[in-house]
Design a protein around this motif. Structure first.
Motif, PDB file in Angstrom:
ATOM      1  N   ILE A   1      33.787  60.615  30.574  1.00  0.00           N
ATOM      2  CA  ILE A   1      34.647  61.502  29.779  1.00  0.00           C
ATOM      3  C   ILE A   1      33.814  62.217  28.717  1.00  0.00           C
ATOM      4  CG2 ILE A   1      36.516  61.548  28.071  1.00  0.00           C
ATOM      5  CD1 ILE A   1      37.792  59.212  29.647  1.00  0.00           C
ATOM      6  N   LYS A   2      32.962  61.470  28.038  1.00  0.00           N
ATOM      7  CA  LYS A   2      32.119  62.045  26.981  1.00  0.00           C
ATOM      8  C   LYS A   2      31.242  63.166  27.534  1.00  0.00           C
ATOM      9  CE  LYS A   2      28.658  60.559  23.600  1.00  0.00           C
ATOM     10  NZ  LYS A   2      27.917  59.399  23.081  1.00  0.00           N
TER      11      LYS A   2
ATOM     12  N   LYS B   1      31.799  65.074  30.152  1.00  0.00           N
ATOM     13  CA  LYS B   1      32.628  66.235  30.516  1.00  0.00           C
ATOM     14  C   LYS B   1      33.152  66.972  29.287  1.00  0.00           C
ATOM     15  CE  LYS B   1      32.882  65.995  35.090  1.00  0.00           C
ATOM     16  NZ  LYS B   1      32.484  67.061  35.970  1.00  0.00           N
ATOM     17  N   GLN B   2      33.308  66.254  28.163  1.00  0.00           N
ATOM     18  CA  GLN B   2      33.786  66.911  26.951  1.00  0.00           C
ATOM     19  C   GLN B   2      32.849  68.028  26.527  1.00  0.00           C
ATOM     20  OE1 GLN B   2      34.217  63.679  24.131  1.00  0.00           O
ATOM     21  NE2 GLN B   2      36.401  63.486  24.564  1.00  0.00           N
ATOM     22  N   TRP B   3      31.561  67.817  26.681  1.00  0.00           N
ATOM     23  CA  TRP B   3      30.577  68.818  26.268  1.00  0.00           C
ATOM     24  C   TRP B   3      30.564  70.014  27.196  1.00  0.00           C
ATOM     25  CZ3 TRP B   3      28.170  69.078  21.730  1.00  0.00           C
ATOM     26  CH2 TRP B   3      28.152  67.937  20.948  1.00  0.00           C
TER      27      TRP B   3
ATOM     28  N   LEU C   1      36.921  72.175  24.270  1.00  0.00           N
ATOM     29  CA  LEU C   1      36.510  70.978  23.536  1.00  0.00           C
ATOM     30  C   LEU C   1      35.180  71.201  22.833  1.00  0.00           C
ATOM     31  CD1 LEU C   1      37.610  68.061  25.887  1.00  0.00           C
ATOM     32  CD2 LEU C   1      38.790  69.040  23.918  1.00  0.00           C
TER      33      LEU C   1
ATOM     34  N   VAL D   1      32.623  59.943  20.939  1.00  0.00           N
ATOM     35  CA  VAL D   1      33.590  60.545  21.859  1.00  0.00           C
ATOM     36  C   VAL D   1      34.619  61.326  21.047  1.00  0.00           C
ATOM     37  CG1 VAL D   1      35.300  60.076  23.653  1.00  0.00           C
ATOM     38  CG2 VAL D   1      33.255  58.670  23.496  1.00  0.00           C
ATOM     39  N   LEU D   2      34.912  62.550  21.478  1.00  0.00           N
ATOM     40  CA  LEU D   2      35.869  63.403  20.790  1.00  0.00           C
ATOM     41  C   LEU D   2      37.279  62.844  20.936  1.00  0.00           C
ATOM     42  CD1 LEU D   2      36.349  66.142  19.303  1.00  0.00           C
ATOM     43  CD2 LEU D   2      36.722  67.136  21.567  1.00  0.00           C
TER      44      LEU D   2
ATOM     45  N   CYS E   1      40.105  62.619  23.934  1.00  0.00           N
ATOM     46  CA  CYS E   1      40.416  63.906  24.562  1.00  0.00           C
ATOM     47  C   CYS E   1      39.801  63.933  25.957  1.00  0.00           C
ATOM     48  CB  CYS E   1      39.844  65.062  23.745  1.00  0.00           C
ATOM     49  SG  CYS E   1      40.589  65.245  22.128  1.00  0.00           S
TER      50      CYS E   1
ATOM     51  N   PRO F   1      39.021  66.158  29.125  1.00  0.00           N
ATOM     52  CA  PRO F   1      38.949  67.557  29.551  1.00  0.00           C
ATOM     53  C   PRO F   1      39.788  67.804  30.802  1.00  0.00           C
ATOM     54  CG  PRO F   1      36.758  66.625  29.240  1.00  0.00           C
ATOM     55  CD  PRO F   1      37.728  65.501  29.158  1.00  0.00           C
TER      56      PRO F   1
ATOM     57  N   TYR G   1      44.711  58.373  25.745  1.00  0.00           N
ATOM     58  CA  TYR G   1      44.155  59.669  26.125  1.00  0.00           C
ATOM     59  C   TYR G   1      45.115  60.788  25.763  1.00  0.00           C
ATOM     60  CZ  TYR G   1      41.277  56.572  28.945  1.00  0.00           C
ATOM     61  OH  TYR G   1      40.444  55.590  29.361  1.00  0.00           O
TER      62      TYR G   1
END
Length: 111
Positions: A33-34, A36-38, A43, A65-66, A73, A75, A110
């Motif tokens: 997840i982290k 993919k957030q970037w 995001l 992690v956002l 979060c 994405p 989430y």
């Protein structure tokens, strides 16, 4: 998505001949997840807002992690979201409490 978990084993042999084994299973979901957030544009903007202090709703947890108001979060990647649902539903480490209860539990974690 693959590599759901990483397993670590540690063996210690003592002078008296005894053996201590420690097994640790680390879920890789949060790392996926982290990452993919970037990649996501929306995001990515949130990370910038956090840096300049322009948001109170978004923040980073201790793992970087956002999160939105304390919830991770996720994405908008269909494969990632389906992976989370499959993991929550059929993982050998999670019990399936029923559809509504599972949704409520996931909603707490989430966004």
């Amino acid at each position: 998505m693959t590599n759901l978990r990483v397993m670590f084993a540690r063996l210690s042999l003592f002078d008296n001949g005894s053996l201590l084994a420690k097994l640790q299973v680390k879920p890789m979901l949060i790392e996926q997840i982290k990452g993919k957030q970037w990649e996501g544009k929306l995001l990515g903007l949130r990370f910038g807002q956090i840096e300049i202090g322009n948001t109170s709703d978004f923040g980073l947890n201790s793992g970087g992690v956002l999160c939105f108001r304390g919830r991770i979060c996720v994405p908008k990647y269909t494969d990632l979201r389906q992976f989370i649902l499959r993991e929550a539903h059929s993982s050998p480490y999670a019990m399936h409490p029923g559809g509504n209860k599972m949704y409520i539990n996931l909603r707490e974690l989430y966004r």
